[in-house]
Design a protein around this motif. Structure first.
Motif, PDB file in Angstrom:
ATOM      1  N   GLY A 220       0.796  -1.219   0.000  1.00 46.80           N
ATOM      2  CA  GLY A 220       0.000   0.000   0.000  1.00 46.80           C
ATOM      3  C   GLY A 220       0.830   1.271   0.000  1.00 46.80           C
ATOM      4  N   MET A 221       2.135   1.144   0.156  1.00 46.17           N
ATOM      5  CA  MET A 221       2.987   2.325   0.191  1.00 46.17           C
ATOM      6  C   MET A 221       3.221   2.856  -1.224  1.00 46.17           C
ATOM      7  N   LYS A 222       3.113   4.193  -1.372  1.00 46.87           N
ATOM      8  CA  LYS A 222       3.368   4.845  -2.662  1.00 46.87           C
ATOM      9  C   LYS A 222       4.867   5.061  -2.823  1.00 46.87           C
ATOM     10  N   LEU A 223       5.436   4.481  -3.887  1.00 39.97           N
ATOM     11  CA  LEU A 223       6.870   4.570  -4.130  1.00 39.97           C
ATOM     12  C   LEU A 223       7.231   5.709  -5.086  1.00 39.97           C
ATOM     13  N   TYR A 224       6.509   5.817  -6.201  1.00 38.44           N
ATOM     14  CA  TYR A 224       6.781   6.825  -7.217  1.00 38.44           C
ATOM     15  C   TYR A 224       5.454   7.394  -7.735  1.00 38.44           C
ATOM     16  N   GLN A 225       5.543   8.612  -8.268  1.00 35.18           N
ATOM     17  CA  GLN A 225       4.468   9.149  -9.107  1.00 35.18           C
ATOM     18  C   GLN A 225       5.074   9.517 -10.446  1.00 35.18           C
ATOM     19  N   ILE A 226       4.502   8.962 -11.514  1.00 37.72           N
ATOM     20  CA  ILE A 226       5.046   9.128 -12.851  1.00 37.72           C
ATOM     21  C   ILE A 226       3.968   9.749 -13.738  1.00 37.72           C
ATOM     22  N   ALA A 227       4.341  10.740 -14.537  1.00 39.79           N
ATOM     23  CA  ALA A 227       3.388  11.427 -15.405  1.00 39.79           C
ATOM     24  C   ALA A 227       3.912  11.475 -16.828  1.00 39.79           C
ATOM     25  N   ASP A 228       3.013  11.205 -17.758  1.00 37.88           N
ATOM     26  CA  ASP A 228       3.322  11.374 -19.175  1.00 37.88           C
ATOM     27  C   ASP A 228       3.001  12.823 -19.528  1.00 37.88           C
ATOM     28  N   LEU A 229       4.029  13.615 -19.816  1.00 38.11           N
ATOM     29  CA  LEU A 229       3.865  15.045 -20.056  1.00 38.11           C
ATOM     30  C   LEU A 229       3.826  15.409 -21.536  1.00 38.11           C
ATOM     31  N   THR A 230       3.613  14.422 -22.398  1.00 36.02           N
ATOM     32  CA  THR A 230       3.484  14.741 -23.821  1.00 36.02           C
ATOM     33  C   THR A 230       2.161  15.447 -24.119  1.00 36.02           C
ATOM     34  N   GLU A 231       1.282  15.496 -23.131  1.00 35.87           N
ATOM     35  CA  GLU A 231       0.050  16.282 -23.215  1.00 35.87           C
ATOM     36  C   GLU A 231      -0.191  16.897 -21.839  1.00 35.87           C
ATOM     37  N   VAL A 232      -0.443  18.208 -21.791  1.00 30.07           N
ATOM     38  CA  VAL A 232      -0.625  18.889 -20.508  1.00 30.07           C
ATOM     39  C   VAL A 232      -1.930  19.671 -20.523  1.00 30.07           C
ATOM     40  N   TRP A 233      -2.347  20.059 -19.318  1.00 30.77           N
ATOM     41  CA  TRP A 233      -3.524  20.902 -19.144  1.00 30.77           C
ATOM     42  C   TRP A 233      -3.097  22.304 -18.725  1.00 30.77           C
ATOM     43  N   ILE A 234      -3.819  23.303 -19.211  1.00 38.28           N
ATOM     44  CA  ILE A 234      -3.680  24.672 -18.727  1.00 38.28           C
ATOM     45  C   ILE A 234      -5.048  25.096 -18.215  1.00 38.28           C
ATOM     46  N   GLU A 235      -5.110  25.439 -16.945  1.00 37.37           N
ATOM     47  CA  GLU A 235      -6.379  25.824 -16.342  1.00 37.37           C
ATOM     48  C   GLU A 235      -6.359  27.310 -16.018  1.00 37.37           C
ATOM     49  N   GLY A 236      -7.365  28.025 -16.505  1.00 39.92           N
ATOM     50  CA  GLY A 236      -7.489  29.457 -16.276  1.00 39.92           C
ATOM     51  C   GLY A 236      -8.878  29.823 -15.801  1.00 39.92           C
ATOM     52  N   GLU A 237      -9.061  31.107 -15.464  1.00 40.42           N
ATOM     53  CA  GLU A 237     -10.335  31.618 -14.958  1.00 40.42           C
ATOM     54  C   GLU A 237     -10.930  32.567 -15.992  1.00 40.42           C
ATOM     55  N   VAL A 238     -12.199  32.342 -16.309  1.00 37.79           N
ATOM     56  CA  VAL A 238     -12.918  33.196 -17.251  1.00 37.79           C
ATOM     57  C   VAL A 238     -14.068  33.866 -16.506  1.00 37.79           C
ATOM     58  N   PHE A 239     -14.250  35.165 -16.731  1.00 37.70           N
ATOM     59  CA  PHE A 239     -15.317  35.883 -16.047  1.00 37.70           C
ATOM     60  C   PHE A 239     -16.688  35.347 -16.462  1.00 37.70           C
ATOM     61  N   GLU A 240     -17.610  35.472 -15.529  1.00 40.31           N
ATOM     62  CA  GLU A 240     -18.948  34.917 -15.702  1.00 40.31           C
ATOM     63  C   GLU A 240     -19.608  35.396 -16.994  1.00 40.31           C
ATOM     64  N   GLN A 241     -19.478  36.674 -17.321  1.00 36.96           N
ATOM     65  CA  GLN A 241     -20.141  37.212 -18.499  1.00 36.96           C
ATOM     66  C   GLN A 241     -19.523  36.725 -19.807  1.00 36.96           C
ATOM     67  N   ASP A 242     -18.316  36.124 -19.728  1.00 38.76           N
ATOM     68  CA  ASP A 242     -17.653  35.635 -20.940  1.00 38.76           C
ATOM     69  C   ASP A 242     -17.881  34.147 -21.188  1.00 38.76           C
ATOM     70  N   LEU A 243     -18.590  33.476 -20.287  1.00 37.02           N
ATOM     71  CA  LEU A 243     -18.771  32.031 -20.428  1.00 37.02           C
ATOM     72  C   LEU A 243     -19.534  31.659 -21.693  1.00 37.02           C
ATOM     73  N   GLN A 244     -20.429  32.559 -22.137  1.00 33.96           N
ATOM     74  CA  GLN A 244     -21.213  32.257 -23.340  1.00 33.96           C
ATOM     75  C   GLN A 244     -20.332  32.116 -24.572  1.00 33.96           C
ATOM     76  N   HIS A 245     -19.105  32.649 -24.515  1.00 39.98           N
ATOM     77  CA  HIS A 245     -18.223  32.628 -25.679  1.00 39.98           C
ATOM     78  C   HIS A 245     -17.140  31.551 -25.603  1.00 39.98           C
ATOM     79  N   VAL A 246     -17.042  30.824 -24.498  1.00 46.29           N
ATOM     80  CA  VAL A 246     -15.988  29.819 -24.337  1.00 46.29           C
ATOM     81  C   VAL A 246     -16.647  28.472 -24.063  1.00 46.29           C
TER      82      VAL A 246
END
Length: 408
Positions: A220-246
């Protein structure tokens, strides 16, 4: 003094009062918007077909237009585009992140991937593990193997039981993440090895390493965390009034400070279902290909979303709008040369233009500047009209007849 000069003087007095002694409590404090409008002249006008308030018209001479810097513009139809800009942070894509977790107790004999940040490939050895249970499982495998080779094939039941034991011994090792190549080698050589090797489940970068040489490890012990970084996420904040366009699938242009001038593209893959009640923003996720591994988790990025408001929308310059807090007004110049205020409903803004949804017709000539003065003059005109009505209807007490005085 004409009415326009009076309105300018009134405004000057109001501004001067802002820096003087506190004014006495106004008798209009606590009134409703309608009652306040009646006392300030807002109720002295009329309403249009939509019920919008139209105050008394204003007349401005050419000399006054030049003195006040009044500029006229025209309501026109055009295509309206805007760019939504926000800042986001780069993260590893969650589906491409895996933990290497131990499934059997033991001791780390040797680390083969010994530092965070190393690149590993699927099947690459991570560490050699010794454990009493691993040794016992190897012995059971060899015992079952010998039993299968010795059992009389004429006895169907005995042969099936021996094979079931062999498969069970193989399964136990496989469930502990021992590879099939190691299991086959044990059977072929007939020898029990002190250690067995754990391998990486897939290709990626070691984001976390939580094990050391010689360390005792438990199931049950976690030894490593490995990530495939050939694809990444970018998370941003959009104002409420602009949601209709995104929305999902919408393209995004990306700029990263580490690579100035380089063009990076991504697409919106998810719009979070909740809005932050404090900032009135909504998180959006942009997925970006990163085969060169230039984009690294933790980096900041600027996101640009180019949106088309419409191909044929009615617009006026933003400066032509007078926002009163309760409504948006424009001053329209009619054919008689008078200026009339009109209430309008606005849409999106972009490039110094604002979309007009209702309240104005294409081709209308509107005041593009000095709207605050026009509004003050319209209010004064309305107030003057009401004052005239009050004087006209005021009851005049009868005067007593004058008596002739005779000289004594």
């Amino acid at each position: 003094m004409n009415k326009l000069s009076a309105s300018i003087g009134t405004l000057a007095m109001l501004f001067a009062a802002c820096g003087g002694e506190p004014a006495e409590e106004s008798p209009m404090e606590g009134m409703t918007a309608e009652e306040h409008a009646m006392h300030t002249g807002g109720g002295g006008g009329t309403t249009d077909s939509t019920g919008a308030l139209i105050r008394n018209p204003v007349h401005v001479t050419p000399d006054q237009e030049r003195a006040l810097g009044i500029v006229y513009t025209m309501a026109r139809r055009t295509s309206l585009e805007r760019t939504i800009r926000t800042v986001g942070q780069i993260h590893a894509a969650e589906p491409n992140v895996a933990d290497v977790t131990l499934k059997v107790d033991g001791f780390v004999e040797r680390l083969m991937v010994a530092s965070t940040g190393e690149a590993v490939r699927a099947g690459q050895p991570l560490l050699e593990l010794y454990g009493p249970k691993l040794v016992a499982a190897q012995e059971e495998l060899l015992t079952a193997r010998r039993l299968v080779s010795r059992v009389d094939s004429s006895s169907q039941e005995a042969w099936e039981n021996a094979n079931q034991m062999l498969e069970a011994a193989r399964r136990r090792l496989a469930y502990w993440d021992i590879t099939s190549e190691q299991i086959d080698r044990i059977e072929q050589t007939g020898e029990v090895t002190k250690t067995l090797t754990l391998v990486s489940p897939f290709t990626g970068i070691v984001l976390e390493k939580k094990v050391l040489d010689g360390q005792r490890v438990m199931a049950g012990m976690k030894l490593y965390q490995i990530a495939d970084l050939t694809e990444v996420w970018i998370e941003g904040e959009v104002f409420e009034q602009d949601l209709q366009h995104v929305g999902v699938g919408w393209p995004a242009h990306i700029e990263v400070a580490a690579y100035p001038g380089q063009h990076i593209m991504g697409r919106v893959s998810f719009v979070y279902p909740t809005v932050d009640h404090a900032t009135r923003t909504n998180r959006v996720r942009v997925t970006v290909a990163n085969r060169s591994l230039r984009l690294k988790p933790g980096m900041f990025a600027t996101l640009f979303f180019d949106v088309m408001i419409g191909d044929d929308v009615l617009v006026v310059p933003t400066e032509a709008i007078l926002a009163t807090g309760e409504r948006d007004l424009v001053f329209v110049r009619e054919s008689d040369g008078m200026l009339y205020s009109r209430e309008v409903v606005l849409g999106s803004r972009a490039g110094g233009l604002v979309q007009v949804l209702s309240g104005l017709d294409e081709g209308a000539t509107v005041v593009g500047s000095a709207n605050f003065l026009m509004d003050a003059e319209s209010r004064l005109a309305s107030a003057g009209a009401m004052a005239g009505m009050d004087h006209a209807t005021e009851d005049v007490p009868p005067q007593p007849p004058m008596e002739h005085q005779h000289d004594q």
